[in-house]
Motif scaffolding. Structure first.
Motif, short mmCIF file in Angstrom:
data_model
loop_
_atom_site.label_atom_id
_atom_site.label_comp_id
_atom_site.label_asym_id
_atom_site.label_seq_id
_atom_site.Cartn_x
_atom_site.Cartn_y
_atom_site.Cartn_z
N GLY A 1 -22.68 133.39 45.29
CA GLY A 1 -23.08 134.72 44.51
C GLY A 1 -22.38 134.61 43.18
N ALA A 2 -21.46 133.74 42.83
CA ALA A 2 -21.06 133.53 41.26
C ALA A 2 -21.86 132.77 40.67
N LEU A 3 -22.68 131.87 41.30
CA LEU A 3 -23.29 130.99 40.46
C LEU A 3 -24.87 131.04 40.34
N GLN A 4 -25.45 130.89 39.18
CA GLN A 4 -26.76 131.13 39.24
C GLN A 4 -27.79 130.05 39.85
N ASP A 5 -28.92 130.43 40.58
CA ASP A 5 -29.72 129.53 41.14
C ASP A 5 -29.00 128.46 42.08
N ALA A 6 -27.96 129.28 43.06
CA ALA A 6 -27.23 128.19 43.59
C ALA A 6 -27.82 128.04 45.19
N GLY A 7 -28.88 128.68 45.62
CA GLY A 7 -29.37 128.31 46.89
C GLY A 7 -28.64 128.61 47.94
N ASN A 8 -28.14 127.77 48.64
CA ASN A 8 -27.30 128.19 49.90
C ASN A 8 -25.86 127.13 49.94
N THR A 9 -25.10 127.66 50.99
CA THR A 9 -23.83 126.98 50.91
C THR A 9 -23.78 125.43 51.07
N THR A 10 -25.06 124.89 52.00
CA THR A 10 -24.91 123.71 52.45
C THR A 10 -25.23 122.81 51.17
N THR A 11 -26.01 123.34 50.24
CA THR A 11 -26.08 122.28 48.91
C THR A 11 -24.63 122.47 48.18
N LEU A 12 -24.09 123.67 47.94
CA LEU A 12 -22.70 123.53 47.33
C LEU A 12 -21.79 122.55 48.22
N ALA A 13 -21.54 122.76 49.49
CA ALA A 13 -21.02 121.76 50.18
C ALA A 13 -21.25 120.25 49.89
N GLY A 14 -22.34 119.77 49.78
CA GLY A 14 -22.92 118.66 49.41
C GLY A 14 -22.34 118.17 47.86
N TYR A 15 -22.74 119.10 47.19
CA TYR A 15 -22.10 118.91 45.46
C TYR A 15 -20.66 118.48 45.77
N LEU A 16 -20.02 119.27 46.44
CA LEU A 16 -18.52 119.21 46.50
C LEU A 16 -18.02 117.91 47.04
N ASN A 17 -18.75 117.52 48.03
CA ASN A 17 -18.42 116.17 48.57
C ASN A 17 -18.81 115.08 47.52
#
Length: 279
Positions: free
Chosen positions: A231-247
């Motif tokens: 919710g805080a990021l623009q064009d973030a897509g979904n949590t799976t994408t963020l989890a992959g980026y965090l890895n």
């Protein structure tokens, strides 16, 4: 000059008979190249150091050229052993296949060439090592400098270490905080994201990766759900994408999301991560 614990490990392995490639892994600017130079200067074994930093990624023959140059030197000077060091080797496309071919050729021909590979991109290096180099290498991991190391080498206080971290190359800049921040941004953060992560990883939204890093650092030490981050990021897509980026950020030594400890692995994986910057 201060010598880290890895100095002794590398020295002992290069004194042994030729068995494995030595792969030195670690974040940028923690002294990988420095420690290998200390080792080869003290060992008094002939060596050559090559860096792939400015070599085009498609020039796969470069590794073989370096290897052949070392072989020629061994033959011309009638050397019983030789150390070949290749820095940032992961930047060359299909590097692992070339290294495997040359290493196996030396083994077959009884050439006593000891090889050290250095790399700052754990993601790219480990992919190549797992694909082609199984059974042919040993890893030596280098981390950010600990407080005792920074204290003994540079005499900094605990407060300085907690604020400025364990980057030896930036120690002389800590009196000028603005200059120090520019160094950290350019030499470490930008270089790691642009050269290591984006260089060869399938990132569909590079700007989102950078936003994830910046937001994660702002919440360092806090527990934040990935849903809230979306919710805080623009064009973030979904949590799976963020989890992959965090890895990817974690594998590159920048930022990680620590999961809650639980014996039940499903509860652990479902927990909101606690963001923590490395170093």
């Amino acid at each position: 000059m201060y010598k880290r614990a890895q100095y002794q490990i590398i020295t002992e392995r290069l004194k042994e008979s030729r068995h494995f490639l030595q792969v030195v892994l670690g974040p940028r600017q923690v002294g990988k190249t420095t420690v290998i130079k200390q080792v080869v200067n003290d060992l008094k074994i002939p060596y050559q150091i090559y860096s792939a930093d400015s070599i085009p990624a498609t020039q796969t023959s470069w590794i073989s050229d370096c290897w052949n140059t070392a072989r020629v030197q061994m033959r011309v000077e009638n050397l019983p052993e030789f150390i070949l060091i290749i820095d940032e080797v992961q930047k060359i496309k299909n590097w692992s296949e070339v290294v495997k071919k040359e290493w196996d050729a030396d083994t077959f021909n009884d050439i006593n060439m000891k090889v050290v590979l250095l790399g700052s991109s754990r993601v790219l290096l480990e992919k190549g090592l797992s694909d082609s180099m199984m059974g042919r290498f040993e890893e030596i991991r280098m981390t950010h400098w600990s407080y005792p190391e920074m204290r003994d080498a540079f005499g900094i206080s605990l407060e300085q270490y907690l604020y400025f971290g364990g980057y030896p190359g930036a120690v002389f800049l800590i009196e000028d905080e603005e200059r120090w921040a520019q160094y950290i941004n350019g030499a470490i953060i930008d270089a790691t994201i642009n050269k290591d992560i984006l260089y060869d990883s399938p990132i569909s939204k590079p700007a989102l990766l950078r936003q994830t890093f910046e937001l994660g650092t702002a919440y360092s030490g806090e527990i934040v759900s990935l849903t809230k981050m979306v919710g805080a990021l623009q064009d973030a897509g979904n949590t799976t994408t963020l989890a992959g980026y965090l890895n990817l950020l974690g594998d590159s030594g920048l930022l990680t999301g620590l999961q809650k400890f639980a014996m039940d692995k499903s509860r652990q994986r479902a927990s909101a991560p606690k963001f923590q910057v490395y170093n």
